[in-house]
Design a protein around this motif. Structure first.
Motif, PDB file in Angstrom:
ATOM      1  N   SER A 146       0.824  -1.209   0.000  1.00  0.00           N
ATOM      2  CA  SER A 146       0.000   0.000   0.000  1.00  0.00           C
ATOM      3  C   SER A 146       0.857   1.256   0.000  1.00  0.00           C
ATOM      4  O   SER A 146       0.625   2.185  -0.780  1.00  0.00           O
ATOM      5  N   LEU A 147       1.868   1.288   0.866  1.00  0.00           N
ATOM      6  CA  LEU A 147       2.728   2.467   0.945  1.00  0.00           C
ATOM      7  C   LEU A 147       3.546   2.633  -0.333  1.00  0.00           C
ATOM      8  O   LEU A 147       3.749   3.758  -0.812  1.00  0.00           O
ATOM      9  N   ALA A 148       4.015   1.513  -0.894  1.00  0.00           N
ATOM     10  CA  ALA A 148       4.793   1.589  -2.134  1.00  0.00           C
ATOM     11  C   ALA A 148       3.970   2.224  -3.249  1.00  0.00           C
ATOM     12  O   ALA A 148       4.467   3.068  -4.002  1.00  0.00           O
ATOM     13  N   LYS A 149       2.713   1.833  -3.356  1.00  0.00           N
ATOM     14  CA  LYS A 149       1.844   2.410  -4.391  1.00  0.00           C
ATOM     15  C   LYS A 149       1.644   3.898  -4.164  1.00  0.00           C
ATOM     16  O   LYS A 149       1.653   4.701  -5.114  1.00  0.00           O
TER      17      LYS A 149
ATOM     18  N   PHE B 269       4.748   5.725  -5.195  1.00  0.00           N
ATOM     19  CA  PHE B 269       4.891   5.752  -6.642  1.00  0.00           C
ATOM     20  C   PHE B 269       3.897   6.714  -7.280  1.00  0.00           C
ATOM     21  O   PHE B 269       4.218   7.403  -8.249  1.00  0.00           O
ATOM     22  N   ASP B 270       2.682   6.769  -6.747  1.00  0.00           N
ATOM     23  CA  ASP B 270       1.650   7.649  -7.298  1.00  0.00           C
ATOM     24  C   ASP B 270       1.778   9.090  -6.808  1.00  0.00           C
ATOM     25  O   ASP B 270       0.946   9.937  -7.125  1.00  0.00           O
ATOM     26  N   HIS B 271       2.809   9.361  -6.003  1.00  0.00           N
ATOM     27  CA  HIS B 271       3.101  10.719  -5.512  1.00  0.00           C
ATOM     28  C   HIS B 271       1.981  11.262  -4.633  1.00  0.00           C
ATOM     29  O   HIS B 271       1.718  12.466  -4.614  1.00  0.00           O
ATOM     30  N   THR B 272       1.321  10.387  -3.872  1.00  0.00           N
ATOM     31  CA  THR B 272       0.260  10.838  -2.975  1.00  0.00           C
ATOM     32  C   THR B 272       0.714  10.890  -1.519  1.00  0.00           C
ATOM     33  O   THR B 272      -0.054  11.295  -0.651  1.00  0.00           O
ATOM     34  N   ILE B 273       1.950  10.482  -1.242  1.00  0.00           N
ATOM     35  CA  ILE B 273       2.513  10.625   0.105  1.00  0.00           C
ATOM     36  C   ILE B 273       2.872  12.094   0.304  1.00  0.00           C
ATOM     37  O   ILE B 273       3.527  12.714  -0.534  1.00  0.00           O
ATOM     38  N   HIS B 274       2.435  12.656   1.423  1.00  0.00           N
ATOM     39  CA  HIS B 274       2.715  14.063   1.722  1.00  0.00           C
ATOM     40  C   HIS B 274       3.973  14.139   2.585  1.00  0.00           C
ATOM     41  O   HIS B 274       3.992  13.685   3.721  1.00  0.00           O
TER      42      HIS B 274
ATOM     43  N   ARG C 183      10.051  17.026   8.457  1.00  0.00           N
ATOM     44  CA  ARG C 183       9.156  17.421   9.551  1.00  0.00           C
ATOM     45  C   ARG C 183       7.795  16.726   9.512  1.00  0.00           C
ATOM     46  O   ARG C 183       7.223  16.395  10.559  1.00  0.00           O
ATOM     47  N   THR C 184       7.254  16.496   8.316  1.00  0.00           N
ATOM     48  CA  THR C 184       5.880  16.002   8.201  1.00  0.00           C
ATOM     49  C   THR C 184       5.800  14.847   7.216  1.00  0.00           C
ATOM     50  O   THR C 184       6.457  14.872   6.168  1.00  0.00           O
ATOM     51  N   ILE C 185       5.017  13.836   7.564  1.00  0.00           N
ATOM     52  CA  ILE C 185       4.693  12.785   6.606  1.00  0.00           C
ATOM     53  C   ILE C 185       3.229  12.412   6.769  1.00  0.00           C
ATOM     54  O   ILE C 185       2.732  12.269   7.902  1.00  0.00           O
ATOM     55  N   GLY C 186       2.519  12.314   5.652  1.00  0.00           N
ATOM     56  CA  GLY C 186       1.097  11.982   5.676  1.00  0.00           C
ATOM     57  C   GLY C 186       0.758  11.034   4.540  1.00  0.00           C
ATOM     58  O   GLY C 186       1.355  11.098   3.458  1.00  0.00           O
ATOM     59  N   PHE C 187      -0.221  10.142   4.779  1.00  0.00           N
ATOM     60  CA  PHE C 187      -0.573   9.134   3.779  1.00  0.00           C
ATOM     61  C   PHE C 187      -1.881   8.470   4.186  1.00  0.00           C
ATOM     62  O   PHE C 187      -2.396   8.689   5.291  1.00  0.00           O
TER      63      PHE C 187
ATOM     64  N   HIS D 233      -6.748   9.123   5.990  1.00  0.00           N
ATOM     65  CA  HIS D 233      -5.518   9.909   5.950  1.00  0.00           C
ATOM     66  C   HIS D 233      -4.971  10.079   7.367  1.00  0.00           C
ATOM     67  O   HIS D 233      -5.698  10.443   8.297  1.00  0.00           O
ATOM     68  N   VAL D 234      -3.691   9.805   7.524  1.00  0.00           N
ATOM     69  CA  VAL D 234      -3.000  10.032   8.793  1.00  0.00           C
ATOM     70  C   VAL D 234      -1.794  10.925   8.513  1.00  0.00           C
ATOM     71  O   VAL D 234      -1.207  10.870   7.436  1.00  0.00           O
ATOM     72  N   GLN D 235      -1.445  11.745   9.482  1.00  0.00           N
ATOM     73  CA  GLN D 235      -0.322  12.656   9.301  1.00  0.00           C
ATOM     74  C   GLN D 235       0.436  12.802  10.611  1.00  0.00           C
ATOM     75  O   GLN D 235      -0.159  12.842  11.682  1.00  0.00           O
ATOM     76  N   PHE D 236       1.750  12.881  10.504  1.00  0.00           N
ATOM     77  CA  PHE D 236       2.607  12.955  11.680  1.00  0.00           C
ATOM     78  C   PHE D 236       3.606  14.087  11.502  1.00  0.00           C
ATOM     79  O   PHE D 236       4.064  14.368  10.393  1.00  0.00           O
ATOM     80  N   GLU D 237       3.949  14.750  12.617  1.00  0.00           N
ATOM     81  CA  GLU D 237       4.894  15.856  12.579  1.00  0.00           C
ATOM     82  C   GLU D 237       5.933  15.696  13.683  1.00  0.00           C
ATOM     83  O   GLU D 237       5.663  15.087  14.717  1.00  0.00           O
TER      84      GLU D 237
END
Length: 357
Positions: A184-187, A190-195, A317-321, A329-333
């Motif tokens: 899931s994370l790899a996709k 690759f699709d550039h949807t990871i923030h 600083r931030t990662i979201g996916f 959607h979850v996001q961490f800082e």
């Protein structure tokens, strides 16, 4: 207790085992020929992918790394002419042995599917040739084995690493705890949807409040241990970085960088490309005075700044996916670490005293 990790594709950088902000999966896409007779999907892929085994292909299908027209299917799916098959595979090949090793890990979040780790400066992400221990993956292997003594150690680290950040970049990384989470994370990578949002201190007064750097990145033509930007796109891989000015401090600027792609040393190379190398970046020209005065006192001041932050000033600083299991959607800082904070405060004080803005 030991296990194996596939990493030959990860250990080609400089002598300090520097990594990059790079995704570790790639995608292969093909369309079934018009005259193709019905055939089981797993048999078809074994015949079409060099070096693929039936067992590995079936595992990839089970873990959701193979899609037919965008949907997951079973290994016994009979392919039909015109169907689009997308295969997500890791770039790694058989490589170093992992030695589980106890070490402190700053775990920001954990559940059954993922780990979010705040990586400190100086910690290499993965083992490489001649450097089998003392890395983040060694620590993660030990940590997960302590949680589950019955864990299949041959599979453990393989699922963990889906991206990486530089040895001397601090900040957040996501690691997968299962094959499906890794898929899931790899996709999403690759699709550039990871923030992914980084904070950097760069040399110079960045002219625009915001902008985008779109220039391919590849190995330098002469100096093979570093990378360079190729704006004409005839060499290297596509790389896109969006930046925004956060604070101007005279001869340096604090910027926010968002990665649309993930290439080795992407932010470092792109910021140098537009004339603003990262402060204290020894590989890309930021470890010398790029902007400022010729006075001796200024040189002493900058040397003191280098001593405060003796590494390139970059923090993830931030990662979201989308969560691999829930789809939400979850996001961490994470906070900017002490060395960069001290450096930024020193420049703020310099601006106030010199009144140069």
């Amino acid at each position: 207790m030991t296990t194996n990790i596939n990493n030959d594709a990860l250990n080609e950088l400089d002598d300090n085992q520097e990594d990059g902000q790079e995704e570790l999966y790639e995608r292969m896409s093909l369309v079934v020929d018009r005259g193709q007779e019905p055939m089981r999907l797993d048999k078809f892929l074994v015949a079409r992918i060099e070096g693929a085994s039936r067992n590995k292909v079936q595992q990839s299908i089970e873990n959701g790394r193979v899609l037919i027209n965008g949907k997951q299917v079973q290994s016994n799916h009979k392919i039909k002419p015109g169907e689009e098959i997308v295969v997500y595979s890791d770039k790694e090949v058989q490589g170093e042995e992992i030695i589980p090793q106890e070490m402190p890990l700053n775990i920001v979040f954990e559940d059954d599917d993922i780990l979010i780790i705040n990586k400190p400066v100086g910690l290499v992400v993965h083992p490489a040739s001649g450097n089998p221990s003392g890395t983040l993956i060694n620590g993660v292997a030990w940590y997960l084995l302590q949680q589950n003594k019955n864990l299949n150690t041959d599979e453990l680290p393989r699922f963990g690493l889906v991206h990486r950040i530089d040895k001397n970049t601090s900040g957040l990384m996501v690691l997968a705890k299962t094959g499906k989470a890794a898929s899931s994370l790899a996709k999403q990578f690759f699709d550039h949807t990871i923030h992914r949002q980084y904070v950097a201190l760069v040399w110079g007064d960045v002219a625009e409040e915001s902008g985008t750097v779109n220039a391919h990145i590849g190995r330098h033509q002469r100096f093979r241990k570093i990378f360079d930007a190729y704006p004409d796109g005839d060499y290297g891989k596509e790389a896109i970085t969006h930046y925004k000015v956060l604070e101007r401090m005279g001869y340096v600027t604090m910027v926010q960088c968002e990665l649309e792609t993930g290439r080795t040393h992407q932010i470092r190379v792109h910021m140098k490309h537009i004339g603003h190398p990262l402060f204290s970046d020894e590989l890309y020209g930021g470890d010398r005075i790029v902007k400022g005065t010729v006075f001796t006192k200024y040189k002493q001041y900058v040397d003191n700044c280098f001593a405060l932050c003796p590494r390139h000033a970059l923090h993830a600083r931030t990662i979201g996916f989308k969560h691999p299991r829930t789809g939400k959607h979850v996001q961490f800082e994470s906070e900017i670490p002490a060395d960069m904070t001290a450096l930024i405060e020193k420049w703020r004080n310099y601006v106030k005293v010199k009144n140069i803005i």
